[in-house]
Write an enzyme that holds these catalytic residues in place. Structure first.
Site, PDB file in Angstrom:
ATOM      1  N   ASP B  15       0.840  -1.205   0.000  1.00 34.48           N
ATOM      2  CA  ASP B  15       0.000   0.000   0.000  1.00 34.48           C
ATOM      3  C   ASP B  15       0.873   1.251   0.000  1.00 34.48           C
ATOM      4  OD1 ASP B  15      -2.281   1.636   0.081  1.00 34.48           O
ATOM      5  OD2 ASP B  15      -3.318   0.317   1.461  1.00 34.48           O
ATOM      6  N   HIS B  18       1.907   2.983  -3.423  1.00 31.62           N
ATOM      7  CA  HIS B  18       1.117   4.094  -3.985  1.00 31.62           C
ATOM      8  C   HIS B  18       1.747   5.442  -3.622  1.00 31.62           C
ATOM      9  CE1 HIS B  18      -2.401   1.863  -5.297  1.00 31.62           C
ATOM     10  NE2 HIS B  18      -2.584   1.314  -4.107  1.00 31.62           N
ATOM     11  N   HIS B 195      -8.083  -3.808   7.670  1.00 33.60           N
ATOM     12  CA  HIS B 195      -7.177  -2.896   6.958  1.00 33.60           C
ATOM     13  C   HIS B 195      -7.813  -1.509   6.945  1.00 33.60           C
ATOM     14  CE1 HIS B 195      -4.462  -1.905   3.407  1.00 33.60           C
ATOM     15  NE2 HIS B 195      -5.444  -1.058   3.150  1.00 33.60           N
ATOM     16  N   HIS B 197      -7.711   2.902   6.555  1.00 32.97           N
ATOM     17  CA  HIS B 197      -7.077   4.108   6.011  1.00 32.97           C
ATOM     18  C   HIS B 197      -7.412   5.279   6.926  1.00 32.97           C
ATOM     19  CE1 HIS B 197      -5.011   2.973   2.319  1.00 32.97           C
ATOM     20  NE2 HIS B 197      -5.867   1.969   2.297  1.00 32.97           N
ATOM     21  N   TYR B 286     -12.726   5.827  -3.768  1.00 32.89           N
ATOM     22  CA  TYR B 286     -11.352   5.356  -3.945  1.00 32.89           C
ATOM     23  C   TYR B 286     -10.371   6.494  -4.176  1.00 32.89           C
ATOM     24  CZ  TYR B 286     -11.172   0.291  -4.453  1.00 32.89           C
ATOM     25  OH  TYR B 286     -11.148  -1.048  -4.226  1.00 32.89           O
TER      26      TYR B 286
END
Lengths: 335, 335
Positions: B15, B18, B195, B197, B286
């Protein structure tokens, strides 16, 4: 979901002052205060990071006198309350009088969590002077909910308009906040507020937990600018409140734009969680210990974090910085 | 307080890819993987940000082939599982075979939260090949706990070793996480992971909520390096776990040192929450939408955040990027 209004208190120009080494200019203070006022903030706090009269060799000199900053902010603020922080022992009632004359109409009187009684005269004076007056307990992770209730009642009896609890070290997890805010809400009838630090990455979550337990004043800063790992990031917290249907009176987009276009360019470094501030939160000690700790660690060849953990175990509080060298020496002897 | 072991899964090299525009070198991958392994991480994930074979004009080309990165990491990792991410439709079983030959012994097969069935053959192949195999549902804020349970059971039947739920947009608050992880734990007997964010500043708190509901695999990255506002900051989360008495097997200090001394110098920018990533989390879309949204906003003279909020309302998912221009046009006509 929605309940009574959540009042957003912005302390970018006070707690954020630590993070810019007390270098705010009058132009910066005016720009930030005007933006906060326009965005719908309830109370704008502005002072040296350690409160009025904090500018000193001990706590760091301000680039511009906070009285000038207060005056500059006062000229542009139309709706919000304009408040100062006062730590009895650092600032005095005389200092508060001056701040009031220069434009402050609110004060938060802050003491260590077990020392509310040293603030009684300051609160009483502010109230009779017509100021919006807040009793503010620091380092509340170090006391039980019962002790906090006891201490808060001293502020209530002195005439405070609301009681603010601070997790000054960024030590707490949400259940710690719930226990303290919940107990206080059950025990007193005036509003309760909360002040977070992000050392364990939990500032937004702890502020949300406080609201869920009935807190109705929440401290934030733009971009999270503040001591240690910084504070609850205001534009983020307001977005969370809006999503969950709480009424804050804050225009989120205006706060986001202020943070990005006005505050971010003033910042000396990004407000991220590095090892030092993580360890402050993990150990539960004041960020002001850090500089002394680094020096002592170097002198005795040990890791700063080992000193911080030991200071936390010994429940050291602000003003005991002279003990840091002793702790470092003792740790070096054990090795 | 302490319960069964909490397995820490580090996805800095996936991740986090990115956030460095897929620029990891073999030397960097080896240094990070060696540090993670030494610190006691259970599973190290390494791939292009969009999974194996993600390197493309659509998702961004990798500076160094991920197969070379996997091989470099595989040479230094002694205890941890070394895993790749596979998004069916981007990567294939052939790609997975190659990754396995170059050193991967684990795979997480990820689909949109309602499309678990497209991963059945990949999971089955990985299991028969002896790989540690995880079924991974993305964008789980868009589905009810009931739908998530239904979809997860497809992975369970296919042979997955555990099920991972992702809050891909950083949209959830702790109660959203509790509802989903709690329902899944009650419905299946294999372990559950989470998971996060950090778009709403809640990554650490959401991960903690997941653990409290019974999740036993938690995704983190060093310094939170990852898409959008980044992920759960590993060294911070491990410190919180240690404080609360959970056993992770991770040496917190080693993870802190790795984050500070090895990962931070690789980062292109600090992992903070700016308006763009805050709005992604607020809207629930997203992070791959952002670039397209910025372009469309400029073309039609409207604010990117207005487009993002509308995309969230319309429940747009990855692959529908071509609709962004239509949405921008429609919003500009309404003005």
């Amino acid at each position: 979901m929605a309940n009574s209004k959540i009042n957003i208190v912005d302390t970018t120009l006070r707690d954020g002052s630590h993070a810019v080494s007390h270098s705010f200019t009058a132009e910066q203070a005016a720009a930030v205060a005007a933006g906060l006022d326009k965005a719908g903030i309830e109370l704008i706090e502005i002072s040296h990071g350690d409160g009025i009269a904090g500018s000193s060799i001990n706590y760091g000199f301000s680039k511009v006198s906070e009285l000038d900053l207060i005056e500059a902010a006062g000229k542009v603020v139309k709706k919000a309350k304009l408040g100062v922080l006062l730590l009895p022992g650092i600032g005095t009632i005389e200092d508060l009088k001056e701040a009031r004359e220069r434009g402050a109409n609110a004060v938060r009187v802050a003491t260590h969590v077990t020392e509310a009684d040293i603030a009684v005269q300051h609160i009483a004076w502010a109230k009779q002077a017509g100021m919006f007056t807040v009793g503010f307990l620091m380092m509340t992770h170090m006391a039980s909910p019962e002790t906090i209730v006891e201490q808060a009642k001293i502020f209530v009896d002195a005439g405070a308009d609301y009681i603010n609890l601070a997790d000054s070290s960024g030590y707490m997890v949400p259940k710690d906040v719930r226990a303290r805010i919940g107990a206080l809400k059950a025990a007193i009838s005036i509003p309760v507020g909360f002040h977070s630090h992000n050392n364990l990455g939990l500032a937004v979550a702890n502020s949300l937990a406080a609201v869920e337990e009935g807190a109705s004043y929440i401290d934030v800063t733009c971009r999270g600018l503040g001591a240690g790992a910084g504070n609850t990031q205001g534009e983020v917290f307001c977005a969370v409140m809006e999503r969950l249907g709480y009424e804050t009176g804050v225009h989120c987009y205006e706060l986001m734009d202020l943070a990005e276009n006005v505050v971010e360019p003033i910042m000396l470094r990004p407000q991220v969680i590095r090892t030092d501030s993580l360890m402050l939160g993990y150990a539960g000690v004041y960020s002001s210990f850090l500089l002394h700790t680094r020096k002592a660690a170097e002198k005795y060849g040990i890791a700063p974090r080992d000193i911080l953990v030991e200071l936390g175990k010994r429940r050291m509080v602000g003003g005991q910085e002279d003990m840091i060298v002793d702790v470092a020496y003792q740790l070096s002897q054990k090795k």
